[in-house]
Design a protein around this motif. Structure first.
Motif, mmCIF file in Angstrom:
data_model
loop_
_atom_site.group_PDB
_atom_site.id
_atom_site.type_symbol
_atom_site.label_atom_id
_atom_site.label_comp_id
_atom_site.label_asym_id
_atom_site.label_seq_id
_atom_site.Cartn_x
_atom_site.Cartn_y
_atom_site.Cartn_z
ATOM 1 N N ALA A 1 0.973 -1.241 -0.095
ATOM 2 C CA ALA A 1 -0.047 0.051 0.040
ATOM 3 C C ALA A 1 0.868 1.383 0.055
ATOM 4 O O ALA A 1 2.104 1.137 0.381
ATOM 5 N N ALA A 2 0.399 2.422 -0.527
ATOM 6 C CA ALA A 2 1.012 3.498 -0.445
ATOM 7 C C ALA A 2 1.210 4.004 0.886
ATOM 8 O O ALA A 2 0.545 3.770 2.053
ATOM 9 N N TYR A 3 2.628 4.429 1.203
ATOM 10 C CA TYR A 3 2.940 4.816 2.485
ATOM 11 C C TYR A 3 2.905 6.544 2.615
ATOM 12 O O TYR A 3 3.537 7.093 1.874
ATOM 13 N N LEU A 4 1.947 7.151 3.447
ATOM 14 C CA LEU A 4 1.781 8.574 3.554
ATOM 15 C C LEU A 4 2.343 9.080 5.083
ATOM 16 O O LEU A 4 1.856 8.521 5.951
ATOM 17 N N PRO A 5 3.558 9.774 5.037
ATOM 18 C CA PRO A 5 3.990 10.030 6.178
ATOM 19 C C PRO A 5 2.931 10.676 7.304
ATOM 20 O O PRO A 5 2.602 11.620 6.901
ATOM 21 N N GLY A 6 3.023 10.247 8.576
ATOM 22 C CA GLY A 6 1.970 10.625 9.427
ATOM 23 C C GLY A 6 0.706 10.175 9.567
ATOM 24 O O GLY A 6 0.041 10.491 10.342
ATOM 25 N N VAL A 7 0.405 9.566 8.149
ATOM 26 C CA VAL A 7 -1.096 9.138 8.155
ATOM 27 C C VAL A 7 -1.125 7.487 7.936
ATOM 28 O O VAL A 7 -1.768 7.085 8.841
ATOM 29 N N THR A 8 -0.035 6.899 7.451
ATOM 30 C CA THR A 8 -0.328 5.477 7.308
ATOM 31 C C THR A 8 0.212 5.102 8.596
ATOM 32 O O THR A 8 1.107 5.164 9.139
ATOM 33 N N THR A 9 -0.504 3.755 9.204
ATOM 34 C CA THR A 9 -0.053 3.065 10.281
ATOM 35 C C THR A 9 0.261 1.651 10.035
ATOM 36 O O THR A 9 -0.056 1.213 8.854
ATOM 37 N N ARG A 10 1.052 1.023 10.716
ATOM 38 C CA ARG A 10 1.556 -0.221 10.519
ATOM 39 C C ARG A 10 0.377 -0.926 10.529
ATOM 40 O O ARG A 10 -0.539 -0.920 11.539
ATOM 41 N N PRO A 11 0.436 -2.238 9.748
ATOM 42 C CA PRO A 11 -0.764 -3.099 9.542
ATOM 43 C C PRO A 11 -0.746 -4.055 10.797
ATOM 44 O O PRO A 11 0.249 -3.949 11.570
ATOM 45 N N PRO A 12 -2.227 -4.285 11.103
ATOM 46 C CA PRO A 12 -2.013 -5.226 12.455
ATOM 47 C C PRO A 12 -1.502 -6.655 12.326
ATOM 48 O O PRO A 12 -1.461 -7.118 11.032
ATOM 49 N N HIS A 13 -1.143 -7.357 13.165
ATOM 50 C CA HIS A 13 -0.636 -8.792 12.927
ATOM 51 C C HIS A 13 -1.866 -9.677 12.962
ATOM 52 O O HIS A 13 -2.862 -9.632 13.527
ATOM 53 N N HIS A 14 -1.748 -10.597 11.859
ATOM 54 C CA HIS A 14 -2.432 -11.653 11.568
ATOM 55 C C HIS A 14 -2.298 -13.012 12.437
ATOM 56 O O HIS A 14 -1.365 -13.653 11.824
ATOM 57 N N ALA A 15 -2.745 -13.258 13.422
ATOM 58 C CA ALA A 15 -2.527 -14.456 14.259
ATOM 59 C C ALA A 15 -3.261 -15.466 13.581
ATOM 60 O O ALA A 15 -4.383 -15.546 13.132
ATOM 61 N N THR A 16 -2.709 -16.734 13.609
ATOM 62 C CA THR A 16 -3.139 -18.051 12.901
ATOM 63 C C THR A 16 -2.908 -19.463 13.880
ATOM 64 O O THR A 16 -2.202 -20.150 13.663
ATOM 65 N N PRO A 17 -3.490 -19.025 14.916
ATOM 66 C CA PRO A 17 -3.408 -20.217 16.004
ATOM 67 C C PRO A 17 -3.688 -21.636 15.248
ATOM 68 O O PRO A 17 -4.915 -21.564 14.681
ATOM 69 N N GLY A 18 -2.827 -22.440 15.676
ATOM 70 C CA GLY A 18 -3.130 -24.069 15.140
ATOM 71 C C GLY A 18 -2.887 -24.110 13.645
ATOM 72 O O GLY A 18 -2.983 -25.324 13.330
ATOM 73 N N THR A 19 -2.421 -23.166 13.109
ATOM 74 C CA THR A 19 -2.161 -23.367 11.579
ATOM 75 C C THR A 19 -0.462 -22.639 11.389
ATOM 76 O O THR A 19 -0.392 -21.577 11.739
ATOM 77 N N THR A 20 0.233 -23.423 10.710
ATOM 78 C CA THR A 20 1.659 -23.012 10.458
ATOM 79 C C THR A 20 1.757 -22.941 8.848
ATOM 80 O O THR A 20 0.866 -23.519 8.014
ATOM 81 N N TYR A 21 2.868 -22.103 8.432
ATOM 82 C CA TYR A 21 3.320 -22.253 6.913
ATOM 83 C C TYR A 21 3.320 -23.810 6.459
ATOM 84 O O TYR A 21 3.108 -23.881 5.578
ATOM 85 N N GLU A 22 4.073 -24.249 7.481
ATOM 86 C CA GLU A 22 4.483 -25.812 6.800
ATOM 87 C C GLU A 22 3.094 -26.433 6.729
ATOM 88 O O GLU A 22 2.914 -27.454 5.944
ATOM 89 N N ASP A 23 1.872 -26.261 7.251
ATOM 90 C CA ASP A 23 0.660 -26.719 6.973
ATOM 91 C C ASP A 23 -0.018 -26.432 5.491
ATOM 92 O O ASP A 23 -0.464 -27.154 5.043
ATOM 93 N N THR A 24 0.381 -25.204 5.364
ATOM 94 C CA THR A 24 0.077 -24.882 3.993
ATOM 95 C C THR A 24 1.166 -25.585 2.805
ATOM 96 O O THR A 24 0.424 -25.975 1.710
ATOM 97 N N GLN A 25 2.147 -26.029 3.083
ATOM 98 C CA GLN A 25 3.074 -26.746 2.172
ATOM 99 C C GLN A 25 2.364 -28.156 2.137
ATOM 100 O O GLN A 25 2.406 -28.668 1.028
ATOM 101 N N ARG A 26 1.883 -28.671 3.106
ATOM 102 C CA ARG A 26 1.445 -29.943 3.235
ATOM 103 C C ARG A 26 0.186 -30.000 2.336
ATOM 104 O O ARG A 26 -0.151 -30.657 1.517
ATOM 105 N N GLN A 27 -0.739 -29.014 2.311
ATOM 106 C CA GLN A 27 -1.864 -28.675 1.170
ATOM 107 C C GLN A 27 -1.113 -28.849 -0.026
ATOM 108 O O GLN A 27 -1.780 -29.505 -0.939
ATOM 109 N N ARG A 28 -0.164 -27.897 -0.349
ATOM 110 C CA ARG A 28 0.215 -28.119 -1.727
ATOM 111 C C ARG A 28 0.894 -29.422 -2.160
ATOM 112 O O ARG A 28 0.559 -29.888 -3.519
ATOM 113 N N ALA A 29 1.330 -30.189 -1.042
ATOM 114 C CA ALA A 29 1.913 -31.637 -1.466
ATOM 115 C C ALA A 29 0.614 -32.356 -1.839
ATOM 116 O O ALA A 29 0.920 -33.377 -2.715
ATOM 117 N N ILE A 30 -0.486 -32.235 -1.036
ATOM 118 C CA ILE A 30 -1.673 -33.095 -1.229
ATOM 119 C C ILE A 30 -2.129 -32.681 -2.729
ATOM 120 O O ILE A 30 -2.435 -33.812 -3.500
#
Length: 372
Positions: A286-315
């Motif tokens: 996204a465009a960054y505008l000094p003093g206006v743009t804020t850092r994005p919120p963190h997206h928590a994904t409890p119970g799911t990992t990046y490795e789980d997404t790679q398992r889906q690709r393998a399937i």
């Protein structure tokens, strides 16, 4: 609206369908060519005599695939570039700079689109060069191996042919190996290439639009289930200019008469070279505008990992593999066995999705065009 590779993700599906369909047809033609006259005592002689016919059929399929893909990719690139530009308009539309952008021309820059189309053609040219050779070489190899197997093991010609076809179908039609040594089947490599190049088109459309109104900084989103390559860049501000490496500058506040400190993690080019916005990347800019743009919120994904997404690709790869084996089946028994494998991996896909809240099944990634 931020821009990300996902903005152009659907555009790769048409190209994937073209390659899937061609791969299925090629496997079926190979199986049919081997099965013809299979009970004749002159089978090996007849097979070698018919190589010319098989070669011609494969070359016709390859040429048609290349023509269809060229048109589909050109359309996808122009669409992706425009989507990226429109994302910038939507993102900034409420501000004066956004209204200025709306008033400008919205046609894609032909030079950008042409350059990306040439890049895709260069990346996929080896596929077309290998298709005919791969199919014809496999045909010759199977005829030679089957003739020897009959003498040495007593297996039937049909059984030996089917085993060899199964092995070939599991690898994929070309067994293509990229510059990093990773092995791809034809359709998967083509899809990866088009997803990559359309994502670049969307991002270039976005940053070209920002450059027109002299916005020189962007911020990276915090995406769920990020990979190790992208993690260092999450929530970071990047420059669209040539400056590299982390550094802090003072900048004019976008709305107020004062300056603010802005920490830049590096350049967008630097981040992309390090792996940000790889194929299947979930991050956005996204465009960054000094003093206006804020850092994005963190997206928590409890119970799911990046490795789980790679398992889906393998399937998904296993589902496609066994569908290719089914397409290459020479009789009903071989088709039933391959079909059972397909269903087993589809069951694994359902169970994997059910066990992970943040994973969604993508049926299109499990398809090949002509599985019988």
């Amino acid at each position: 609206m931020p821009v990300s590779p996902a903005l152009a993700e659907d555009l790769a599906q048409r190209v994937r369908e073209l390659y899937d369909s061609a791969e299925g047809v090629l496997l079926e033609k190979l199986a049919a060519a081997l099965e013809a006259d299979i009970d004749s005592p002159r089978w090996a002689e007849l097979k070698l005599a018919s190589i010319g016919n098989l070669r011609q059929a494969v070359e016709e399929i390859s040429a048609a695939l290349q023509d269809d893909t060229t048109g589909a990719v050109a359309t996808a690139l122009a669409t992706a570039y425009n989507r990226g530009r429109q994302a910038a308009v939507a993102e900034l539309g409420a501000l004066d700079i956004g209204r200025e952008l709306v008033a400008r021309e919205t046609l894609p820059q032909a030079a950008s689109v042409d350059r990306l189309a040439a890049s895709y053609a260069r990346d996929t040219r080896p596929l077309y060069q290998r298709i005919t050779r791969a199919v014809v070489d496999t045909y010759r190899s199977i005829v030679a191996r089957v003739s020897g197997a009959q003498l040495l093991t007593g297996t039937t010609r049909r059984e030996a042919s089917q085993r060899a076809l199964d092995a070939f179908a599991q690898r994929g039609i070309t067994g293509f190996v990229d510059s990093s040594g990773r092995r791809w089947d034809m359709a998967s490599y083509a899809e990866m290439a088009v997803r990559s190049v359309t994502a670049r088109a969307a991002i270039e459309g976005h940053i070209d639009a920002l450059a027109e109104i002299q916005i020189g900084w962007v911020i990276v989103s915090d995406a769920p289930l990020e990979c190790p390559l992208c993690r260092p860049w999450e929530g970071e501000i990047l420059t669209l200019g040539p400056e590299t490496g982390p550094h802090t500058v003072r900048a004019q506040h976008e709305l107020e008469d004062r300056t603010v400190a802005v920490h830049l993690a590096g350049s967008l080019a630097e981040a992309r070279a390090a792996g940000l916005f790889h194929p299947n990347c979930r991050h956005s800019l996204a465009a960054y505008l000094p003093g206006v743009t804020t850092r994005p919120p963190h997206h928590a994904t409890p119970g799911t990992t990046y490795e789980d997404t790679q398992r889906q690709r393998a399937i998904e790869r296993n589902i496609r593999k066994w569908k290719r084996v089914k397409a290459a089946a020479m009789d009903d028994d071989a088709r039933r066995k391959a079909g059972a494998k397909v269903r087993a991996w589809q069951k694994a896909a359902r169970e994997h999705v059910a066990a992970h809240e943040h994973i969604v099944r993508q049926p299109a990634r499990e398809q090949i065009g002509s599985a019988r």
